[in-house]
Design a protein around this motif. Structure first.
Motif, short mmCIF file in Angstrom:
data_model
loop_
_atom_site.label_atom_id
_atom_site.label_comp_id
_atom_site.label_asym_id
_atom_site.label_seq_id
_atom_site.Cartn_x
_atom_site.Cartn_y
_atom_site.Cartn_z
N LEU A 1 -1.53 14.60 -3.96
CA LEU A 1 -1.16 13.35 -3.31
C LEU A 1 -2.36 12.67 -2.66
N ASP A 2 -3.30 13.47 -2.15
CA ASP A 2 -4.54 12.88 -1.62
C ASP A 2 -5.30 12.16 -2.72
N ALA A 3 -5.37 12.79 -3.89
CA ALA A 3 -6.05 12.16 -5.02
C ALA A 3 -5.35 10.88 -5.45
N ALA A 4 -4.02 10.90 -5.41
CA ALA A 4 -3.26 9.70 -5.78
C ALA A 4 -3.53 8.56 -4.81
N LYS A 5 -3.74 8.89 -3.55
CA LYS A 5 -4.06 7.85 -2.57
C LYS A 5 -5.42 7.25 -2.85
N VAL A 6 -6.38 8.09 -3.20
CA VAL A 6 -7.72 7.61 -3.56
C VAL A 6 -7.64 6.68 -4.77
N GLU A 7 -6.74 7.00 -5.70
CA GLU A 7 -6.59 6.19 -6.91
C GLU A 7 -5.82 4.89 -6.63
N GLY A 8 -5.34 4.72 -5.40
CA GLY A 8 -4.62 3.51 -5.07
C GLY A 8 -3.14 3.57 -5.40
N LEU A 9 -2.62 4.78 -5.68
CA LEU A 9 -1.22 4.92 -6.08
C LEU A 9 -0.30 5.22 -4.92
N ARG A 10 -0.87 5.54 -3.76
CA ARG A 10 -0.07 5.84 -2.59
C ARG A 10 -0.72 5.24 -1.35
N THR A 11 0.09 5.07 -0.31
CA THR A 11 -0.42 4.64 0.98
C THR A 11 0.24 5.50 2.06
N GLY A 12 -0.31 5.47 3.26
CA GLY A 12 0.29 6.18 4.37
C GLY A 12 -0.07 7.64 4.41
N GLU A 13 0.63 8.39 5.28
CA GLU A 13 0.37 9.81 5.48
C GLU A 13 0.79 10.64 4.28
N ASN A 14 0.12 11.77 4.14
CA ASN A 14 0.45 12.71 3.07
C ASN A 14 1.63 13.58 3.53
#
Length: 414
Positions: free
Chosen positions: A175-188
């Protein structure tokens, strides 16, 4: 944004006649028509962001007409003025809505070449397939929240705590990687601190740490005498492990390039020295005479194996269960790791070595920051003496040691 100031340079007539192959023709405002070597035509939009020139495709001509291309270019100029990187945005748009399983599969594929242990990829895949994918595998990765993570973890948190925590950690990384890819926002939602720690009991409370059963150090010489007469790779590997006081992973993964025979020193990579080591630095093991003899006996072999202690297949190391199985045949109550405790007890009770010396011999992290600051060296000379003394102790016949020691008898099986 550096673009041609004059707009609408191209005409319909120009597009139909007089265009040369392998050239670009500007319509102004960043819009270009690109003609390939074969004569095919496509619209591209040129823009500059962060000092870098980027090209963004708009489609083929005549499927995309001149009018449509100009309208698209006008929209893109507004986005670029707002600081949007079209290439990054296009990639994120393509990935939006991707399922957790699809992203996790790509993540494992991308990360696994950097994993030292080739089994890690299989372990990641197996645990996610068994526990995570049935619950969240088909869900969009940007839709996952804490309730999804708890649905995975709660059924196994108390009974399979270590497995559950590994799964939690793996989902957190994905999920951290997905956030870096711009696919997620907010807390993990899979993060332990400031998140799951408030709704799940601590691991130590539901799965208390159990010490590895250790052989009393007074019984080690008798055991070593019995071990030395056994003629097998696992016997020599176990003897070497006891003499060096290292972990099983350090021994079975040992390769010849790690040994400096002139310096009588073994350099163990951080990832095999201790899973808790976070500084990435290797650890050093001074080698006693008997440890060097064991190494020499394997160097004389003609088999073609990169490992010091090869397994049944020469290109693979000894199984991590080989030494334990041998030990259980000889002493069913103990573990290989427990010999590190035997060594520590012996060093504390039978030598004058400072505690820091035996702690560094075991690759333990010195917790006191002041002491750590004053002990930046690896204390090799003091450790050499300690390991020579340990070798001498292990080699003593039981009758020659101070005190009375009863030879250890293996329990009879019912």
């Amino acid at each position: 944004m550096a673009t041609n100031t004059a707009l609408h340079r191209l005409t319909s007539a120009k597009l139909k006649h007089g265009l040369e192959a392998h050239r670009r023709y500007s319509d102004g405002g960043g819009l270009w028509l690109q003609v390939s070597k074969s004569g095919t035509r496509s619209w591209i939009f040129r823009y500059v962001i962060g000092g870098r020139v980027r090209w963004h495709g708009l489609g083929a001509y005549p499927d995309v007409t001149l009018k449509e291309a100009r309208e698209r270019a006008a929209d893109l100029r507004k986005l670029v003025r707002d600081g949007v990187d079209l290439i990054v945005e296009k990639r994120a748009e393509k990935l939006r809505g991707v399922s957790f399983k699809a992203f996790a599969t790509d993540y494992i594929k991308a990360q696994s070449p950097g994993w030292k242990n080739p089994k890690h990829r299989q372990q990641w895949t197996n645990t996610l397939t068994t526990y995570a994918y049935p619950v969240i595998g088909d869900l969009p990765i940007d839709s996952l929240d804490q309730s999804h993570i708890l649905k995975i973890l709660r059924p196994i948190w108390n009974g399979k705590t270590e497995t559950a925590n590994r799964i939690r950690s793996r989902i957190e990384n994905i999920l951290d990687a997905a956030k870096v890819e711009g696919l997620r926002t907010g807390e993990n939602p899979a993060r332990w601190r400031a998140n799951l720690k408030h709704v799940l009991p601590k691991r130590a409370d539901v799965a208390p740490v159990k010490n590895h059963p250790a052989m009393p150090y007074a019984d080690v010489p008798q055991f070593m005498a019995e071990l030395r007469i056994k003629n097998s790779t696992s016997a020599r590997a176990l003897e070497f492990t006891v003499l060096t006081a290292v972990r099983t992973s350090a021994t079975i993964g040992a390769v010849w390039d790690e040994f400096d025979f002139d310096a009588k020193l073994w350099t163990v990579p951080a990832e095999r020295a201790d899973v808790k080591i976070t500084d990435g630095k290797p650890r050093f093991v001074p080698l006693c005479k008997r440890a060097l003899e064991i190494l020499d006996s394997f160097r004389e072999r003609t088999d073609d194996s990169p490992y010091v202690f090869p397994g049944g297949k020469l290109r693979y190391p000894l199984s991590n269960m080989a030494m334990l199985n041998l030990l259980h045949d000889m002493r069913s109550d103990f573990t290989v790791h427990g010999f590190r405790s035997s060594f520590k007890d012996w060093a504390s009770e039978c030598t004058r070595a400072d505690n820091i010396v035996s702690e560094m011999a075991l690759f333990h992290v010195v917790k006191d920051e002041t002491e750590r600051a004053y002990r930046r060296g690896v204390l090799l000379e003091k450790r050499r003496k300690l390991m020579r003394d340990w070798e001498g102790f292990c080699a003593q016949p039981p009758a020659k040691r101070d005190g009375v020691v009863t030879p250890f008898r293996k329990k009879e099986r019912a």
